[in-house]
Design a protein around this motif. Structure first.
Motif, mmCIF file in Angstrom:
data_model
loop_
_atom_site.group_PDB
_atom_site.id
_atom_site.type_symbol
_atom_site.label_atom_id
_atom_site.label_comp_id
_atom_site.label_asym_id
_atom_site.label_seq_id
_atom_site.Cartn_x
_atom_site.Cartn_y
_atom_site.Cartn_z
ATOM 1 N N PHE A 165 45.552 -37.806 19.166
ATOM 2 C CA PHE A 165 45.739 -37.295 17.808
ATOM 3 C C PHE A 165 44.515 -37.488 16.916
ATOM 4 C CE2 PHE A 165 50.267 -37.897 19.011
ATOM 5 C CZ PHE A 165 50.675 -36.586 18.831
ATOM 6 N N SER A 166 43.489 -38.133 17.439
ATOM 7 C CA SER A 166 42.245 -38.239 16.668
ATOM 8 C C SER A 166 41.152 -37.322 17.198
ATOM 9 C CB SER A 166 41.731 -39.687 16.686
ATOM 10 O OG SER A 166 41.443 -40.109 18.016
ATOM 11 N N LEU A 167 41.241 -36.958 18.505
ATOM 12 C CA LEU A 167 40.179 -36.143 19.110
ATOM 13 C C LEU A 167 40.670 -34.773 19.570
ATOM 14 C CD1 LEU A 167 38.495 -38.918 21.288
ATOM 15 C CD2 LEU A 167 37.769 -38.103 19.044
ATOM 16 N N GLN A 168 41.788 -34.749 20.287
ATOM 17 C CA GLN A 168 42.259 -33.484 20.851
ATOM 18 C C GLN A 168 42.979 -32.613 19.825
ATOM 19 O OE1 GLN A 168 41.303 -32.757 23.940
ATOM 20 N NE2 GLN A 168 40.341 -34.778 24.088
ATOM 21 N N VAL A 169 43.979 -33.191 19.203
ATOM 22 C CA VAL A 169 44.752 -32.486 18.171
ATOM 23 C C VAL A 169 44.758 -33.365 16.923
ATOM 24 C CG1 VAL A 169 46.961 -31.392 17.592
ATOM 25 C CG2 VAL A 169 46.212 -31.490 19.983
ATOM 26 N N PRO A 170 43.730 -33.291 16.105
ATOM 27 C CA PRO A 170 43.593 -34.201 14.965
ATOM 28 C C PRO A 170 44.767 -34.137 13.983
ATOM 29 C CG PRO A 170 41.548 -33.011 15.365
ATOM 30 C CD PRO A 170 42.595 -32.364 16.223
ATOM 31 N N TRP A 200 48.440 -49.043 26.654
ATOM 32 C CA TRP A 200 47.882 -47.790 27.189
ATOM 33 C C TRP A 200 48.494 -46.569 26.511
ATOM 34 C CZ3 TRP A 200 50.664 -44.027 29.951
ATOM 35 C CH2 TRP A 200 49.888 -42.972 30.438
ATOM 36 N N MET A 201 49.811 -46.571 26.346
ATOM 37 C CA MET A 201 50.494 -45.425 25.761
ATOM 38 C C MET A 201 50.060 -45.207 24.307
ATOM 39 S SD MET A 201 54.605 -44.700 25.497
ATOM 40 C CE MET A 201 54.867 -46.126 24.413
ATOM 41 N N PHE A 202 50.042 -46.270 23.520
ATOM 42 C CA PHE A 202 49.685 -46.120 22.105
ATOM 43 C C PHE A 202 48.220 -45.723 21.943
ATOM 44 C CE2 PHE A 202 53.277 -49.302 21.136
ATOM 45 C CZ PHE A 202 54.191 -48.272 21.002
ATOM 46 N N TRP A 203 47.334 -46.337 22.753
ATOM 47 C CA TRP A 203 45.921 -45.987 22.635
ATOM 48 C C TRP A 203 45.662 -44.554 23.088
ATOM 49 C CZ3 TRP A 203 42.169 -47.492 19.810
ATOM 50 C CH2 TRP A 203 40.867 -47.031 20.077
ATOM 51 N N THR A 204 46.358 -44.096 24.116
ATOM 52 C CA THR A 204 46.227 -42.708 24.562
ATOM 53 C C THR A 204 46.629 -41.750 23.440
ATOM 54 O OG1 THR A 204 46.670 -43.315 26.867
ATOM 55 C CG2 THR A 204 46.975 -41.010 26.272
ATOM 56 N N THR A 208 47.680 -40.459 14.010
ATOM 57 C CA THR A 208 46.608 -41.342 14.479
ATOM 58 C C THR A 208 46.779 -42.735 13.895
ATOM 59 O OG1 THR A 208 45.062 -39.482 14.645
ATOM 60 C CG2 THR A 208 44.120 -41.696 14.574
ATOM 61 N N ILE A 209 47.041 -42.805 12.591
ATOM 62 C CA ILE A 209 47.242 -44.094 11.919
ATOM 63 C C ILE A 209 48.478 -44.795 12.462
ATOM 64 C CG2 ILE A 209 47.753 -45.191 9.703
ATOM 65 C CD1 ILE A 209 46.107 -42.963 8.361
ATOM 66 N N LEU A 210 49.572 -44.035 12.642
ATOM 67 C CA LEU A 210 50.819 -44.619 13.146
ATOM 68 C C LEU A 210 50.621 -45.261 14.513
ATOM 69 C CD1 LEU A 210 53.891 -45.072 13.180
ATOM 70 C CD2 LEU A 210 54.131 -42.756 14.114
ATOM 71 N N PHE A 211 50.037 -44.519 15.449
ATOM 72 C CA PHE A 211 49.875 -45.050 16.804
ATOM 73 C C PHE A 211 48.832 -46.163 16.862
ATOM 74 C CE2 PHE A 211 51.936 -41.005 18.047
ATOM 75 C CZ PHE A 211 52.947 -41.550 18.818
ATOM 76 N N PHE A 212 47.836 -46.103 15.972
ATOM 77 C CA PHE A 212 46.870 -47.202 15.935
ATOM 78 C C PHE A 212 47.533 -48.484 15.451
ATOM 79 C CE2 PHE A 212 43.677 -49.803 13.765
ATOM 80 C CZ PHE A 212 42.793 -50.006 14.816
ATOM 81 N N LEU A 213 48.407 -48.383 14.452
ATOM 82 C CA LEU A 213 49.126 -49.566 13.959
ATOM 83 C C LEU A 213 50.054 -50.118 15.032
ATOM 84 C CD1 LEU A 213 49.978 -48.485 10.289
ATOM 85 C CD2 LEU A 213 48.248 -50.130 11.036
#
Length: 223
Positions: free
Chosen positions: A119-124, A110-114, A129-134
């Motif tokens: 970082f992809s939608l609110q504050v791009p 939940w934390m990483f997906w949030t 975005t890549i770091l948290f997705f990985l």
């Protein structure tokens, strides 16, 4: 005559094994009634929208998956026992520890997906975005390692996470195999859901245990 008896015994043995797989799969589904209710009343397409609710419903999947792995390990080692006894033993043994592992893993998901969505939608910010997705992907992919270790060893929660992370990165071929098996299972479930739902957990559990048996043997020899 003896050949006919031998053939009948082989057929009966195969039927018993199929019934065993069916029972283990049924127990797994019953253990995950909250997830099934979510799919029924909210819908699988709404998982992303109601992710916290889905993750709360999925917390019981941790002990359930451990129970499947425990039972499939018994099958692989040809231990003569019943499906209910195997599943119950795998589910109830250190139940609180397995729930703790599931809770921590789902919280991390939940934390990483949030953070991915933030970082992809609110504050791009692409690098974040890549770091948290990985990180999100890594926590999801380590699922079989987490519950394999939990199903077989008496370890502290932090040691199980550490061990799962080590296995994930030091055994890339097995990690790829575990991930590919999950993808294949999901594809089969999409193609023929009415048929594969009867065996989905048992097939996945058996294949994961089979692919990881050498690694588990090395761990046991080193303990």
């Amino acid at each position: 005559m003896f050949s006919e008896i031998f053939q009948i015994e082989k057929i009966l043995g195969a039927c018993e094994r199929i019934l065993y797989f069916l029972k283990i799969n049924f127990f797994f589904l019953v253990s995950n009634i909250p997830v099934l209710l979510f799919f029924l009343f909210v819908g699988i397409s709404q998982v992303r929208t109601y992710l916290p609710l889905f993750l709360i419903c999925a917390v019981f999947a941790g002990p359930a998956l451990s129970a499947v792995f425990f039972a499939m390990n018994r099958v692989l080692h040809k231990t003569d026992t019943t499906a209910w006894k195997d599943y119950k033993a795998g589910y109830t043994d250190s139940w609180g520890r397995k729930m703790g592992i599931a809770g921590i893993q789902l919280f991390l998901i939940w934390m990483f997906w949030t953070n991915v969505e933030f970082f992809s939608l609110q504050v791009p910010v692409l690098p974040l975005t890549i770091l948290f997705f990985l990180l999100f992907l890594g926590v999801v992919i380590m699922t079989p390692d987490l519950y394999l270790l939990a199903s077989r060893y008496e370890m502290k929660v932090k040691d199980i996470f550490r061990g799962a992370a080590i296995l994930e990165f030091t055994r890339p071929v097995i990690t790829l195999g575990n991930t590919a098996m999950m993808v294949i299972i999901l594809i089969l479930l999409e193609i023929q859901p009415g048929t594969f739902i009867l065996f989905i957990a048992s097939i996945y559990g058996f294949m994961v245990v089979f692919m990881n048996q050498r690694v588990m043997r090395v761990i046991e020899e080193s303990r």
